[in-house]
Design a protein around this motif. Structure first.
Motif, mmCIF file in Angstrom:
data_model
loop_
_atom_site.group_PDB
_atom_site.id
_atom_site.type_symbol
_atom_site.label_atom_id
_atom_site.label_comp_id
_atom_site.label_asym_id
_atom_site.label_seq_id
_atom_site.Cartn_x
_atom_site.Cartn_y
_atom_site.Cartn_z
ATOM 1 N N GLN A 1 0.819 -1.206 0.000
ATOM 2 C CA GLN A 1 0.000 0.000 0.000
ATOM 3 C C GLN A 1 0.854 1.258 0.000
ATOM 4 O OE1 GLN A 1 -0.880 2.234 2.882
ATOM 5 N NE2 GLN A 1 -2.586 3.218 1.852
ATOM 6 N N HIS A 2 2.014 1.211 0.667
ATOM 7 C CA HIS A 2 2.903 2.375 0.669
ATOM 8 C C HIS A 2 4.331 1.978 1.014
ATOM 9 C CE1 HIS A 2 1.890 2.272 5.036
ATOM 10 N NE2 HIS A 2 3.105 2.767 5.197
ATOM 11 N N VAL A 3 5.245 2.885 0.665
ATOM 12 C CA VAL A 3 6.646 2.757 1.045
ATOM 13 C C VAL A 3 6.971 3.959 1.912
ATOM 14 C CG1 VAL A 3 9.036 2.728 0.216
ATOM 15 C CG2 VAL A 3 7.256 1.527 -1.069
ATOM 16 N N ALA A 4 7.540 3.695 3.100
ATOM 17 C CA ALA A 4 7.877 4.774 4.033
ATOM 18 C C ALA A 4 9.376 5.016 4.034
ATOM 19 C CB ALA A 4 7.412 4.416 5.440
ATOM 20 N N LEU A 5 9.736 6.264 3.802
ATOM 21 C CA LEU A 5 11.131 6.674 3.807
ATOM 22 C C LEU A 5 11.398 7.455 5.089
ATOM 23 C CD1 LEU A 5 11.360 7.931 0.126
ATOM 24 C CD2 LEU A 5 11.919 5.654 1.018
ATOM 25 N N ARG A 6 12.406 7.030 5.843
ATOM 26 C CA ARG A 6 12.758 7.762 7.063
ATOM 27 C C ARG A 6 13.585 8.977 6.677
ATOM 28 N NH1 ARG A 6 15.065 4.954 12.413
ATOM 29 N NH2 ARG A 6 13.294 3.650 11.861
ATOM 30 N N VAL A 7 13.184 10.128 7.186
ATOM 31 C CA VAL A 7 13.886 11.376 6.920
ATOM 32 C C VAL A 7 14.420 11.950 8.223
ATOM 33 C CG1 VAL A 7 12.544 11.878 4.842
ATOM 34 C CG2 VAL A 7 11.760 12.749 7.046
ATOM 35 N N ASP A 8 15.448 12.783 8.106
ATOM 36 C CA ASP A 8 16.054 13.376 9.294
ATOM 37 C C ASP A 8 15.248 14.546 9.846
ATOM 38 O OD1 ASP A 8 16.645 15.055 7.150
ATOM 39 O OD2 ASP A 8 18.688 15.478 7.830
ATOM 40 N N ASP A 9 14.476 15.219 8.991
ATOM 41 C CA ASP A 9 13.714 16.400 9.410
ATOM 42 C C ASP A 9 12.429 16.438 8.588
ATOM 43 O OD1 ASP A 9 12.620 18.959 9.771
ATOM 44 O OD2 ASP A 9 14.596 19.911 9.911
ATOM 45 N N ILE A 10 11.329 16.022 9.184
ATOM 46 C CA ILE A 10 10.089 15.884 8.415
ATOM 47 C C ILE A 10 9.517 17.233 7.994
ATOM 48 C CG2 ILE A 10 8.526 15.698 10.400
ATOM 49 C CD1 ILE A 10 7.137 13.416 8.640
#
Length: 137
Positions: A81-90
């Motif tokens: 359903q989705h791919v989640a990318l971890r970011v340093d500063d949302i």
């Protein structure tokens, strides 16, 4: 400017979580971190960590929820359903993406499962792929 740190998780819609547990926990030996219901998203989730990434299985808690609609569009079957990318500063990520003319579903971060702050990029801007930005801690 923001930085993508890694793939945080892959969200997989399923008709029901119990059958997932049979496969991933009982057969493959991957232990779930437990289930969590996120009322405002009309979903119950179960995360299965694999290295630095997790598989997030999503079961709808309501027939009008986004996961129920996703499954209905897929003839009653689940899928990615989705791919989640971890970011340093949302906040910086949202601002930078919007500045590039990309449409966000979430213009402000909101709380997601596992205590993460999340925001989704509209799939019409990503060739139909629902991308979640995710920040933890």
């Amino acid at each position: 400017m923001f930085k993508i740190l890694n793939i945080d998780h892959i969200g997989i819609a399923v008709p029901e979580l119990d059958s997932v547990e049979e496969v991933f926990q009982d057969i493959l030996g991957i232990q779930s971190t437990g289930r969590e219901t996120v009322e405002d998203q009309k979903v119950t989730t179960a995360f299965y960590p694999i290295g630095e990434t997790e598989l997030e299985f999503l079961e709808s808690t309501s027939p009008d929820g986004p996961i129920a609609k996703y499954i209905e569009k897929n003839n009653g079957r689940g899928g990615i359903q989705h791919v989640a990318l971890r970011v340093d500063d949302i906040e910086a990520a949202i601002a930078d993406i919007k500045a590039k003319g990309i449409t966000m579903i979430d213009n402000e971060p909101r709380r997601g499962a596992g205590g993460a702050m999340i925001a989704f990029i509209h799939p019409k801007c990503t060739n139909g792929i629902l991308v979640e930005l995710c920040a933890r801690g």
